[in-house]
Design a protein around this motif. Sequence first.
Motif, short mmCIF file in Angstrom:
data_model
loop_
_atom_site.label_atom_id
_atom_site.label_comp_id
_atom_site.label_asym_id
_atom_site.label_seq_id
_atom_site.Cartn_x
_atom_site.Cartn_y
_atom_site.Cartn_z
N LEU A 41 4.98 4.45 17.12
CA LEU A 41 4.83 3.44 16.07
C LEU A 41 3.44 3.46 15.47
N VAL A 42 2.43 3.68 16.31
CA VAL A 42 1.05 3.76 15.79
C VAL A 42 0.89 4.95 14.86
N LEU A 43 1.41 6.11 15.27
CA LEU A 43 1.33 7.30 14.41
C LEU A 43 2.12 7.10 13.12
N LEU A 44 3.31 6.50 13.23
CA LEU A 44 4.12 6.24 12.03
C LEU A 44 3.38 5.32 11.07
N GLY A 45 2.75 4.29 11.62
CA GLY A 45 2.01 3.38 10.76
C GLY A 45 0.79 4.02 10.14
N ALA A 46 0.07 4.85 10.93
CA ALA A 46 -1.17 5.46 10.44
C ALA A 46 -0.91 6.58 9.45
N LEU A 47 0.17 7.33 9.67
CA LEU A 47 0.42 8.52 8.86
C LEU A 47 1.43 8.31 7.74
N VAL A 49 3.15 4.61 6.88
CA VAL A 49 3.16 3.27 6.29
C VAL A 49 1.84 2.96 5.60
N TYR A 50 0.73 3.21 6.28
CA TYR A 50 -0.57 2.89 5.68
C TYR A 50 -0.84 3.72 4.41
N PRO A 51 -0.63 5.06 4.42
CA PRO A 51 -0.85 5.81 3.18
C PRO A 51 0.01 5.32 2.02
N ILE A 52 1.27 4.97 2.31
CA ILE A 52 2.13 4.47 1.23
C ILE A 52 1.60 3.15 0.68
N GLY A 53 1.28 2.23 1.59
CA GLY A 53 0.75 0.94 1.15
C GLY A 53 -0.57 1.06 0.40
N TYR A 54 -1.45 1.95 0.89
CA TYR A 54 -2.74 2.12 0.22
C TYR A 54 -2.56 2.75 -1.16
N SER A 55 -1.62 3.71 -1.27
CA SER A 55 -1.37 4.35 -2.57
C SER A 55 -0.86 3.34 -3.59
N VAL A 56 0.06 2.46 -3.15
CA VAL A 56 0.57 1.44 -4.05
C VAL A 56 -0.57 0.51 -4.50
N TRP A 57 -1.41 0.08 -3.54
CA TRP A 57 -2.54 -0.79 -3.88
C TRP A 57 -3.53 -0.09 -4.80
#
Length: 450
Positions: A41-47, A49-57
Amino acid sequence: MASLAKPAEGAGARPAPSVSPRKSVTRTRRWVAVLFLLPALVLLGALVVYPIGYSVWRSLYDADGSGFVGLENYGDIFSNDSTLTAVRNTAIWVAVAPAIVTVLGLIFAVLTERVRWGTAFKLIVFMPMAISMLAAGIIFRLVYEQDPDQGVANAVVTSVHDAFAESSVYPKARPNASVSDMKPSGGGSFTAAGTVRAGTPALIPLVGIAPGKLPGTPEDARAATGSGVTGTVWLDFKLGGGGTKGQVDPGEKALKGVKVEAVKDGTVVASAQSGADGTFSLPAEADGAQLRLPGSNFAAPYNGIDWLGPTLVTPAIIGSYVWMWAGFAMVLIAAGLAGVDRNLLEAARVDGANEWQVFRRVTVPLLAPVLVVVLVTLMINVMKIFDLVYIIAPQPSQDDANVLALQLFLSSFGGGGNYGVGSAIGVILLLLVLPVMFVNIRRLRKERHR
């Protein structure tokens, strides 16, 4: 009527088993399951979920990220010519490349079942999959070189062309304007101002050719003799200098194979070709005619097709992609074909169906789930195509071959420096991939419930 009595609760009765709320159906404590899933879950979030959310922002801010611009970056994407070209080319890729690869994979998979060396053929077709996109791009950049001496594609094209079309003898050659009365007459040809007479040999001195570039082993030129309409075509240049311009000097080379036409009132009445010593002879009807050297003598050689020009660069790159991924499609479809019930095929043949009908009405429908998997996988793959386009397309035609992934790179890192627009393109790519992924997931769920 006797009634059924409830069994009395006594010492021999067993209480119903209960499941602890702290354990899952598999009798595993939930905190243990969470603990094991935590690294994933940590790897999924770091690699992911976070890149997708940051790209949208990030797509909602300007180039340097200091000012909020809302959806302005998305508006810029659909008002910029380069990005619109990228969208159009990406649509072409999605519509054309997966379909071609899937069809070729299906054909290869079906045919290799009927040939003796099917395994070896599958190995050869699948081998390009072992090559990286970078290496494949370099290979096809060389394949598509314009020069037939370097590019394989144009070497084949020019060989076929020259087998059916007459090639020029001495490209870029021309009459020596200082001593010859031959002038350009359209279409690359040269026509003499005066007329030729029997018994007076015509002299046609040519220049513009390096002596070392003459084909074969040219002989020394010889002045024509005889009472008929004759002449000499030669290279009016002597190594080391010397000699008289417009005269056949010793050591000057003959030009073999030059076509000479006799023209009267715009009509060709006779023609001949110069021999190994440069001389030619025309029939008697050429007496009093003007001599003309047709443009076929001097036309530049056929250099093949401009594969990487603005018109063909995208189809050419798609061709390299097909070369790489046809083996992938073939292997998956062949695996599905191995699971097809042969009794159904034999039953269709017994009922009178020919091989084409068996293929179209039995084999293809049975392979439909596999074909959908291959098609959807390739559609997702081509949406993010970048390497081949960036490497194969030369700089002058890169804009014509542009795709969304390449435009994302150019906008963000390739000199554009606008991370807001680059992030917006990334979000658009994600939105384009999501419907295809949804269809694929839905299909997998249906397969699981069967």
